[in-house]
Each structure stands twice: as structure tokens, then as C-alpha cells.
Design a protein around this motif. Structure first.
Motif, PDB file in Angstrom:
ATOM      1  N   CYS A   8       4.369 -10.217   0.041  1.00 46.90           N
ATOM      2  CA  CYS A   8       4.671  -8.938  -0.604  1.00 46.90           C
ATOM      3  C   CYS A   8       4.773  -9.125  -2.120  1.00 46.90           C
ATOM      4  O   CYS A   8       4.284  -8.305  -2.897  1.00 46.90           O
ATOM      5  N   LYS A   9       5.423 -10.210  -2.518  1.00 46.21           N
ATOM      6  CA  LYS A   9       5.577 -10.487  -3.947  1.00 46.21           C
ATOM      7  C   LYS A   9       4.215 -10.667  -4.613  1.00 46.21           C
ATOM      8  O   LYS A   9       3.963 -10.113  -5.689  1.00 46.21           O
ATOM      9  N   ARG A  10       3.346 -11.443  -3.963  1.00 52.25           N
ATOM     10  CA  ARG A  10       2.035 -11.700  -4.561  1.00 52.25           C
ATOM     11  C   ARG A  10       1.159 -10.458  -4.569  1.00 52.25           C
ATOM     12  O   ARG A  10       0.211 -10.369  -5.365  1.00 52.25           O
ATOM     13  N   SER A  11       1.462  -9.508  -3.698  1.00 52.33           N
ATOM     14  CA  SER A  11       0.674  -8.267  -3.630  1.00 52.33           C
ATOM     15  C   SER A  11       1.233  -7.165  -4.512  1.00 52.33           C
ATOM     16  O   SER A  11       0.603  -6.103  -4.635  1.00 52.33           O
ATOM     17  N   MET A  12       2.381  -7.394  -5.117  1.00 46.61           N
ATOM     18  CA  MET A  12       3.086  -6.313  -5.810  1.00 46.61           C
ATOM     19  C   MET A  12       2.264  -5.662  -6.907  1.00 46.61           C
ATOM     20  O   MET A  12       2.097  -4.434  -6.926  1.00 46.61           O
ATOM     21  N   GLU A  13       1.726  -6.447  -7.841  1.00 48.22           N
ATOM     22  CA  GLU A  13       0.977  -5.867  -8.957  1.00 48.22           C
ATOM     23  C   GLU A  13      -0.251  -5.123  -8.444  1.00 48.22           C
ATOM     24  O   GLU A  13      -0.560  -4.018  -8.911  1.00 48.22           O
ATOM     25  N   TRP A  14      -0.937  -5.718  -7.496  1.00 48.62           N
ATOM     26  CA  TRP A  14      -2.115  -5.072  -6.922  1.00 48.62           C
ATOM     27  C   TRP A  14      -1.742  -3.740  -6.277  1.00 48.62           C
ATOM     28  O   TRP A  14      -2.421  -2.727  -6.493  1.00 48.62           O
ATOM     29  N   THR A  15      -0.650  -3.730  -5.519  1.00 48.78           N
ATOM     30  CA  THR A  15      -0.217  -2.502  -4.846  1.00 48.78           C
ATOM     31  C   THR A  15       0.188  -1.435  -5.860  1.00 48.78           C
ATOM     32  O   THR A  15      -0.197  -0.265  -5.730  1.00 48.78           O
ATOM     33  N   MET A  16       0.961  -1.832  -6.871  1.00 46.91           N
ATOM     34  CA  MET A  16       1.419  -0.879  -7.872  1.00 46.91           C
ATOM     35  C   MET A  16       0.252  -0.275  -8.660  1.00 46.91           C
ATOM     36  O   MET A  16       0.336   0.859  -9.136  1.00 46.91           O
ATOM     37  N   ASN A  17      -0.838  -1.021  -8.784  1.00 42.49           N
ATOM     38  CA  ASN A  17      -1.977  -0.560  -9.584  1.00 42.49           C
ATOM     39  C   ASN A  17      -3.017   0.215  -8.778  1.00 42.49           C
ATOM     40  O   ASN A  17      -4.021   0.670  -9.335  1.00 42.49           O
ATOM     41  N   ILE A  18      -2.800   0.380  -7.483  1.00 41.66           N
ATOM     42  CA  ILE A  18      -3.783   1.083  -6.650  1.00 41.66           C
ATOM     43  C   ILE A  18      -4.047   2.516  -7.126  1.00 41.66           C
ATOM     44  O   ILE A  18      -5.213   2.936  -7.197  1.00 41.66           O
ATOM     45  N   ALA A  46      -6.391   2.285  -9.957  1.00 37.61           N
ATOM     46  CA  ALA A  46      -7.684   1.752  -9.537  1.00 37.61           C
ATOM     47  C   ALA A  46      -8.541   2.816  -8.858  1.00 37.61           C
ATOM     48  O   ALA A  46      -9.771   2.752  -8.911  1.00 37.61           O
ATOM     49  N   TYR A  47      -7.884   3.786  -8.237  1.00 36.09           N
ATOM     50  CA  TYR A  47      -8.619   4.859  -7.554  1.00 36.09           C
ATOM     51  C   TYR A  47      -8.566   6.185  -8.323  1.00 36.09           C
ATOM     52  O   TYR A  47      -8.715   7.251  -7.733  1.00 36.09           O
ATOM     53  N   ASP A  48      -8.363   6.093  -9.630  1.00 31.70           N
ATOM     54  CA  ASP A  48      -8.393   7.272 -10.508  1.00 31.70           C
ATOM     55  C   ASP A  48      -7.464   8.377 -10.024  1.00 31.70           C
ATOM     56  O   ASP A  48      -7.818   9.563 -10.071  1.00 31.70           O
ATOM     57  N   GLY A  49      -6.289   7.999  -9.581  1.00 33.49           N
ATOM     58  CA  GLY A  49      -5.290   8.986  -9.176  1.00 33.49           C
ATOM     59  C   GLY A  49      -5.551   9.642  -7.835  1.00 33.49           C
ATOM     60  O   GLY A  49      -4.874  10.609  -7.476  1.00 33.49           O
ATOM     61  N   LYS A  50      -6.497   9.105  -7.075  1.00 34.53           N
ATOM     62  CA  LYS A  50      -6.815   9.704  -5.769  1.00 34.53           C
ATOM     63  C   LYS A  50      -5.969   9.127  -4.642  1.00 34.53           C
ATOM     64  O   LYS A  50      -6.063   9.571  -3.497  1.00 34.53           O
ATOM     65  N   VAL A  51      -5.134   8.134  -4.968  1.00 37.50           N
ATOM     66  CA  VAL A  51      -4.288   7.496  -3.959  1.00 37.50           C
ATOM     67  C   VAL A  51      -2.846   7.446  -4.444  1.00 37.50           C
ATOM     68  O   VAL A  51      -2.577   7.113  -5.600  1.00 37.50           O
ATOM     69  N   ARG A  52      -1.939   7.808  -3.564  1.00 35.83           N
ATOM     70  CA  ARG A  52      -0.502   7.641  -3.804  1.00 35.83           C
ATOM     71  C   ARG A  52      -0.004   6.542  -2.874  1.00 35.83           C
ATOM     72  O   ARG A  52      -0.438   6.440  -1.723  1.00 35.83           O
TER      73      ARG A  52
END
Length: 249
Positions: A108-118, A121-127
Motif C-alpha cells: 500500500c505504501k509503495r502504491s500510494m503516490e501512484w494511487t493518489m495521482n490516478i 493521470a485520467y484527466d479528472g475522469k476517475v475519483r
């Protein structure tokens, strides 16, 4: 395995044997003879056991996936519409992803930045909705309550980042959680008071029950619609999100 395969194989042998042949005196006349034929066939063609096991596993996986989809569909409101949850990304994004996590989970820790930036990354199409699922230690639960209490002050995301960056080897002591709160700009005394709130404790308890209801028993776990990806499988999560966003386009 042999005993289970024997009746089926015997039936198959008989089913495809011409009637006249079944009357032949050389044909097997009893169960022992049939089982011996089946046994000899399996010994000569052992690969059929592997094929049978693979087929059974595929069938079991399909049944499990279908059960999971049904469970997720029955819990749509709790998963995607709970007012107790915090999220990043536009509230009106066409696609919503849920993450169940534990602050002491290394993946979870290693995925945190990736998850927060989703969302970006999808131009606001994903919450992305965050659901505390503290299962690794009592300290995990304290951290989850601290994050929810920080959320009461409008600082959930800041506290989420700070807790994800804490070193697991330290044990997540109260002092370290308090220091993380200070770095996030949280009023520590108020946070500590709110951590004892029955309402926030119920949020954590409800998340645990919800996770198990939809078949989640580890962290991280990601959901989009009625699809579930267990573990930090970024490629699988990305494929799931890509498909969901494409459907909404």
C-alpha cells in the motif's frame, strides 16, 4: 483423484462403445475390470490428471469471480456512496475506484503516490475513494482512526500521505502518529479526542465487515464497478480503469 475419475471415464467408455461390442464376451463385465481399464489408461496418459486439475481450477476461479461480482453488486451503496469516506478527484467523475488499505501494508505504501495521482493521470475522469482496512496490527487501527480524525479537520489527504510515509519498523508509536499529524497541520489534541469517537470507530468496523462481505481479505484491494483486483497489481488495475473510462467516453 483416481477414484473420482474412474466412474466418469468408465461411463465415457461405455457410452461410446457400440451396443454389439458391449455384448462381446471380451468386453469388461464388472466394476473391477472397468476400473482396471481406467487405471491403465491413466497410467499410460498421466497428462489427463493435470488437464482435469486445470479444468477444475478454472471452474472454481470462475465461480469465485461470479460470487465476488454478485457480492460487490449487492454492496454498491456502501462501497461507492458512503458519506464517511474520503477521496481524491472530482466528485462527479464518471468512474470511481475504491481502495481498501492498511497503513502498515508495504505494498500500500509503495502504491500510494501512484494511487493518489490516478485522477490527474485520467484527466479528472476517475475519483479514488479510500477505505481504511486495518488488519495487520493494533497500530494499524490507531493510524486509521488518526486519518479519519484528521479528516474531521479537512486534512485527510495530508494525514494519509504522512502515515503512508511512516517507517513500519518503528511500530507506529503514538508519538510518531502525533508527529505525522503535526507535519500534516492537524490539531493533535483534537485528533486524539476524535479518535475515541464511537462514530469513527464504527467507520473502521463497518469497513472491515464490508471488505469481508465482498471477498477482500488482504491489502491493497481495488474495485471499479463490480470488478475486484486483489494485491498491488498495477497493470491489472490500469486495465480495469482503462476499460471503465472507455465505457464512459
Amino acid at each position: 483423484m483416481t477414484l473420482k475419475l474412474a466412474p466418469l471415464a468408465a461411463f465415457s467408455l461405455l457410452a461410446f462403445t457400440p451396443a454389439c461390442a458391449q455384448q462381446d464376451s471380451s468386453a469388461p463385465q464388472n466394476r473391477e475390470e472397468i476400473e482396471e481399464i481406467v487405471r491403465d489408461y491413466i497410467l499410460e496418459n498421466p497428462e489427463i490428471i493435470e488437464q482435469a486439475i486445470i479444468k477444475l481450477q478454472q471452474r472454481a476461479d470462475a465461480q469465485e469471480a461470479e460470487s465476488s461480482r454478485q457480492a460487490i453488486a449487492s454492496a454498491t451503496a456502501e462501497l461507492y456512496e458512503s458519506e464517511a469516506d474520503y477521496s481524491v478527484g472530482p466528485d462527479d467523475a464518471p468512474v470511481t475506484m475504491v481502495e481498501f488499505f492498511d497503513y502498515r501494508c508495504g505494498y500500500c505504501k509503495r502504491s500510494m503516490e501512484w494511487t493518489m495521482n490516478i485522477p490527474e493521470a485520467y484527466d479528472g475522469k476517475v475519483r479514488v475513494i479510500f477505505k481504511e482496512f486495518p488488519i495487520l496490527s493494533p497500530e494499524s487501527e490507531k493510524a486509521a482512526l488518526a486519518a479519519l480524525a484528521a479528516g474531521e479537520q479537512g486534512l485527510y489527504a495530508e494525514m494519509h500521505r504522512e502515515l503512508m510515509e511512516l517507517d513500519n519498523s518503528s511500530g507506529f508509536t503514538p508519538d510518531e502518529i502525533d508527529a505525522a499529524a503535526e507535519r500534516a497541520g492537524v490539531d493533535v489534541a483534537r485528533m486524539r479526542a476524535d479518535m475515541g469517537s464511537v462514530r469513527l470507530q464504527k467507520v473502521v468496523a463497518d469497513n472491515k465487515m464490508l471488505a469481508r462481505r465482498v471477498g477482500i481479505d488482504g491489502t491493497p484491494a481495488f474495485l471499479v464497478g463490480d470488478q475486484l483486483v486483489s494485491g498491488a497489481n498495477r497493470s491489472a488495475v490500469t486495465q480495469m480503469l482503462d476499460a471503465a473510462v472507455a465505457r464512459e467516453s
